[in-house]
Design a protein around this motif. Structure first.
Motif, PDB file in Angstrom:
ATOM      1  N   UNK A 165       0.852  -1.184   0.000  1.00 53.09           N
ATOM      2  CA  UNK A 165       0.000   0.000   0.000  1.00 53.09           C
ATOM      3  C   UNK A 165       0.889   1.236   0.000  1.00 53.09           C
ATOM      4  N   UNK A 166       0.562   2.213  -0.852  1.00 56.43           N
ATOM      5  CA  UNK A 166       1.307   3.466  -0.782  1.00 56.43           C
ATOM      6  C   UNK A 166       0.475   4.634  -1.262  1.00 56.43           C
ATOM      7  N   UNK A 167       0.950   5.801  -0.893  1.00 59.62           N
ATOM      8  CA  UNK A 167       0.266   7.028  -1.281  1.00 59.62           C
ATOM      9  C   UNK A 167       0.594   7.328  -2.729  1.00 59.62           C
ATOM     10  N   UNK A 168      -0.432   7.668  -3.512  1.00 55.63           N
ATOM     11  CA  UNK A 168      -0.239   7.858  -4.939  1.00 55.63           C
ATOM     12  C   UNK A 168       0.517   9.136  -5.264  1.00 55.63           C
ATOM     13  N   UNK A 169       0.548  10.093  -4.329  1.00 56.00           N
ATOM     14  CA  UNK A 169       1.333  11.312  -4.525  1.00 56.00           C
ATOM     15  C   UNK A 169       1.757  11.839  -3.170  1.00 56.00           C
ATOM     16  N   UNK A 170       2.865  12.569  -3.130  1.00 56.90           N
ATOM     17  CA  UNK A 170       3.443  13.024  -1.869  1.00 56.90           C
ATOM     18  C   UNK A 170       3.316  14.534  -1.686  1.00 56.90           C
ATOM     19  N   UNK A 171       2.561  15.195  -2.549  1.00 56.24           N
ATOM     20  CA  UNK A 171       2.422  16.627  -2.428  1.00 56.24           C
ATOM     21  C   UNK A 171       1.120  17.008  -1.749  1.00 56.24           C
ATOM     22  N   UNK A 172       0.540  16.071  -1.060  1.00 53.59           N
ATOM     23  CA  UNK A 172      -0.629  16.316  -0.216  1.00 53.59           C
ATOM     24  C   UNK A 172      -0.131  16.364   1.220  1.00 53.59           C
ATOM     25  N   UNK A 173      -0.066  17.575   1.776  1.00 49.57           N
ATOM     26  CA  UNK A 173       0.505  17.733   3.102  1.00 49.57           C
ATOM     27  C   UNK A 173      -0.552  17.660   4.193  1.00 49.57           C
ATOM     28  N   UNK A 174      -1.779  17.305   3.832  1.00 45.70           N
ATOM     29  CA  UNK A 174      -2.823  17.160   4.841  1.00 45.70           C
ATOM     30  C   UNK A 174      -2.546  15.937   5.705  1.00 45.70           C
ATOM     31  N   UNK A 175      -2.829  16.080   6.983  1.00 47.29           N
ATOM     32  CA  UNK A 175      -2.573  14.978   7.906  1.00 47.29           C
ATOM     33  C   UNK A 175      -3.859  14.191   8.101  1.00 47.29           C
ATOM     34  N   UNK A 176      -3.983  13.079   7.402  1.00 50.10           N
ATOM     35  CA  UNK A 176      -5.155  12.229   7.487  1.00 50.10           C
ATOM     36  C   UNK A 176      -4.870  11.016   8.348  1.00 50.10           C
ATOM     37  N   UNK A 177      -5.925  10.419   8.853  1.00 56.06           N
ATOM     38  CA  UNK A 177      -5.768   9.222   9.672  1.00 56.06           C
ATOM     39  C   UNK A 177      -5.808   7.976   8.799  1.00 56.06           C
ATOM     40  N   UNK A 178      -4.825   7.104   8.977  1.00 54.52           N
ATOM     41  CA  UNK A 178      -4.773   5.816   8.285  1.00 54.52           C
ATOM     42  C   UNK A 178      -4.832   4.709   9.328  1.00 54.52           C
ATOM     43  N   UNK A 179      -5.796   3.803   9.192  1.00 51.46           N
ATOM     44  CA  UNK A 179      -5.963   2.709  10.145  1.00 51.46           C
ATOM     45  C   UNK A 179      -5.673   1.379   9.458  1.00 51.46           C
ATOM     46  N   UNK A 180      -4.850   0.559  10.116  1.00 53.48           N
ATOM     47  CA  UNK A 180      -4.483  -0.752   9.583  1.00 53.48           C
ATOM     48  C   UNK A 180      -4.708  -1.815  10.652  1.00 53.48           C
ATOM     49  N   UNK A 181      -5.298  -2.938  10.232  1.00 51.88           N
ATOM     50  CA  UNK A 181      -5.527  -4.075  11.129  1.00 51.88           C
ATOM     51  C   UNK A 181      -4.943  -5.321  10.485  1.00 51.88           C
ATOM     52  N   UNK A 182      -4.134  -6.048  11.263  1.00 51.90           N
ATOM     53  CA  UNK A 182      -3.474  -7.253  10.748  1.00 51.90           C
ATOM     54  C   UNK A 182      -3.929  -8.467  11.537  1.00 51.90           C
ATOM     55  N   UNK A 183      -4.090  -9.586  10.834  1.00 50.73           N
ATOM     56  CA  UNK A 183      -4.536 -10.824  11.483  1.00 50.73           C
ATOM     57  C   UNK A 183      -3.465 -11.326  12.445  1.00 50.73           C
ATOM     58  N   UNK A 184      -3.869 -11.602  13.680  1.00 53.35           N
ATOM     59  CA  UNK A 184      -2.913 -11.970  14.722  1.00 53.35           C
ATOM     60  C   UNK A 184      -2.405 -13.408  14.602  1.00 53.35           C
ATOM     61  N   UNK A 185      -2.983 -14.213  13.705  1.00 55.24           N
ATOM     62  CA  UNK A 185      -2.529 -15.603  13.547  1.00 55.24           C
ATOM     63  C   UNK A 185      -1.465 -15.758  12.464  1.00 55.24           C
ATOM     64  N   UNK A 186      -1.181 -14.660  11.754  1.00 56.72           N
ATOM     65  CA  UNK A 186      -0.167 -14.667  10.698  1.00 56.72           C
ATOM     66  C   UNK A 186       1.120 -14.055  11.256  1.00 56.72           C
ATOM     67  N   UNK A 187       2.272 -14.586  10.850  1.00 61.57           N
ATOM     68  CA  UNK A 187       3.558 -14.042  11.254  1.00 61.57           C
ATOM     69  C   UNK A 187       3.908 -12.892  10.318  1.00 61.57           C
ATOM     70  N   UNK A 188       4.079 -11.675  10.867  1.00 56.53           N
ATOM     71  CA  UNK A 188       4.151 -10.476  10.043  1.00 56.53           C
ATOM     72  C   UNK A 188       5.548  -9.874   9.968  1.00 56.53           C
ATOM     73  N   UNK A 189       5.826  -9.335   8.789  1.00 56.00           N
ATOM     74  CA  UNK A 189       6.995  -8.492   8.520  1.00 56.00           C
ATOM     75  C   UNK A 189       6.431  -7.156   8.047  1.00 56.00           C
ATOM     76  N   UNK A 190       6.647  -6.091   8.835  1.00 55.15           N
ATOM     77  CA  UNK A 190       6.066  -4.780   8.537  1.00 55.15           C
ATOM     78  C   UNK A 190       7.172  -3.821   8.120  1.00 55.15           C
TER      79      UNK A 190
END
Length: 306
Positions: A165-190
Motif C-alpha cells: 500500500x502506498x500514497x499515490x502522490x506526496x504533495x498532499x501535506x494534509x494529515x489524514x488518519x490511516x488505520x491498519x488491522x493485521x490478522x494476529x494468527x499470521x507471522x508479520x513483517x512490517x
C-alpha cells in the motif's frame, strides 16, 4: 555586520538555548516535535515570508519582524491544536488537513487457510496512524483515497503473502488518519516509510517477525507483545517523541545511536555496553526483541508491561 550573519547568529543562539532547556527538562521535547509537525502542516506560510524577505531585502527590521511572526504563528498553532502540550482545557480544532474533503476507502482481504507468513509494505506521507491486530481478515485498512492498494501477492502455495500500500502522490501535506488491522494468527513483517506521523502502533496481539520503521519528525506510541520468539526492530527517525511498551517477560536488547536529548534507558537498571542496552533476562527469555534505533534530537522512552 551583515544582516545574514546576524540572522545566522540568532538562529544558532536560539537552537542552543532550546537544546539546553530540553536537556535540563525545563521544557518538554514534545514542544519541539509539535513545532516541526505544525511547520509541516503550515508549509505555504514559508513561501509568503520568503516573498516578504525578497521584497524588503534591504530593510533588516522588516525581515527580522517577519521571521519572528512566522515562528510565532507556527508555535501558536501547535500549542492550540494540541491541548496536551498547550493550555489545559483548550480544545480548538485547527487540524487543517481534516478540512479537506478527501474520501476514505476500505481495503481488506479474506484470510486463506494456508497463509502463515505476511509482509506488508506501507509508504505514506504525513499522517496520523493507528495499527493493531484486531481483524479476522488477513488485513483491513481504512485510508484516504490517495492511498492505493497496489497488490496482494501469494506464493509458496498460498503460505506466504505480500501486501503493498502506498500514497499515490506526496504533495498532499494534509494529515489524514490511516488505520491498519493485521490478522494476529499470521507471522508479520512490517515495512513502513512515512513522513511526519503521530498515533499508535499496538502490536501486542500481532506475531511480529520484523518491523522496519522509517519516519520523519514524529510522535508515536508503540506497543509490543511476546507472540514470536525472535522479533527484529529497526527504527530510523528524525526529531521525534517515541514511547515503547514491551513485555517485562521478554528479553529486550536495544542498540541506540544519535540520541541527543532524553531517554529513560539508564533508569531501567539494564545491562549496558557502550550504546547497547540489554534486559537482565535476555538470555533466558523465551521471547526476544532486538532493536536498532537511530534518531535525531529526540525523546525516547521504554516502559514495561506485565
Amino acid at each position: 555586520m551583515k544582516t545574514g550573519k546576524i540572522g545566522l547568529g540568532v538562529f544558532l543562539l536560539a537552537i542552543g538555548i532550546i537544546w539546553i532547556l530540553i536537556s535540563f527538562n525545563v521544557i518538554s521535547f514534545s514542544y519541539v516535535t509539535t513545532f516541526f509537525i505544525s511547520a509541516f502542516k503550515l508549509w505555504p506560510l514559508i513561501l509568503i515570508f520568503i516573498g516578504v524577505n525578497l521584497v524588503f531585502k534591504y530593510n533588516s527590521a522588516v525581515k527580522t519582524i517577519s521571521w519572528i511572526l512566522y515562528f510565532s504563528i507556527v508555535l501558536s498553532y501547535g500549542i492550540i491544536a494540541n491541548p496536551k502540550i498547550g493550555f489545559e482545557g483548550v480544545k480548538i480544532n485547527l487540524d487543517l488537513g481534516n478540512r479537506r474533503n478527501e474520501n476514505y476507502v476500505k481495503y481488506s482481504e479474506k484470510i486463506k487457510e494456508a497463509t502463515k507468513n505476511g509482509k506488508i509494505d506501507i509508504s505514506l506521507g504525513a499522517t496520523k496512524i493507528n495499527l493493531d491486530g484486531n481483524t479476522k481478515e488477513l488485513f483491513s485498512a481504512d485510508v484516504p483515497e490517495s492511498v492505493k492498494l497496489n497488490k496482494v501477492d501469494y506464493s509458496n502455495n498460498d503460505k506466504d503473502v505480500k501486501i503493498d500500500l502506498n500514497k499515490s502522490h506526496y504533495f498532499d501535506f494534509a494529515s489524514k488518519t490511516c488505520s491498519f488491522n493485521l490478522n494476529k494468527n499470521v507471522l508479520w513483517d512490517i515495512d513502513m516509510n512515512t513522513g511526519a506521523i503521530n498515533g499508535t502502533m499496538d502490536m501486542t496481539d500481532i506475531k511480529l517477525k520484523k518491523l522496519d520503521l522509517n519516519i520523519g519528525a514524529s510522535s508515536i506510541d508503540m506497543k509490543f507483545g511476546s507472540g514470536y520468539d525472535k522479533t527484529k526492530v529497526d527504527i530510523n527517525a528524525g526529531a521525534s517523541n517515541i514511547n515503547l511498551t514491551v513485555p517485562r517477560s521478554s528479553g529486550i536488547r536495544i542498540k541506540i545511536s544519535k540520541i541527543t536529548n532524553h531517554t529513560n534507558l539508564d533508569s531501567l537498571g539494564w545491562n549496558k555496553n557502550k550504546d547497547v542496552y540489554e534486559s537482565p533476562n535476555y538470555d533466558k527469555a523465551e521471547s526476544k526483541i532486538d532493536m536498532e534505533v537511530q534518531m535525531g534530537i529526540s525523546n525516547f522512552n521504554v516502559y514495561l508491561s506485565e
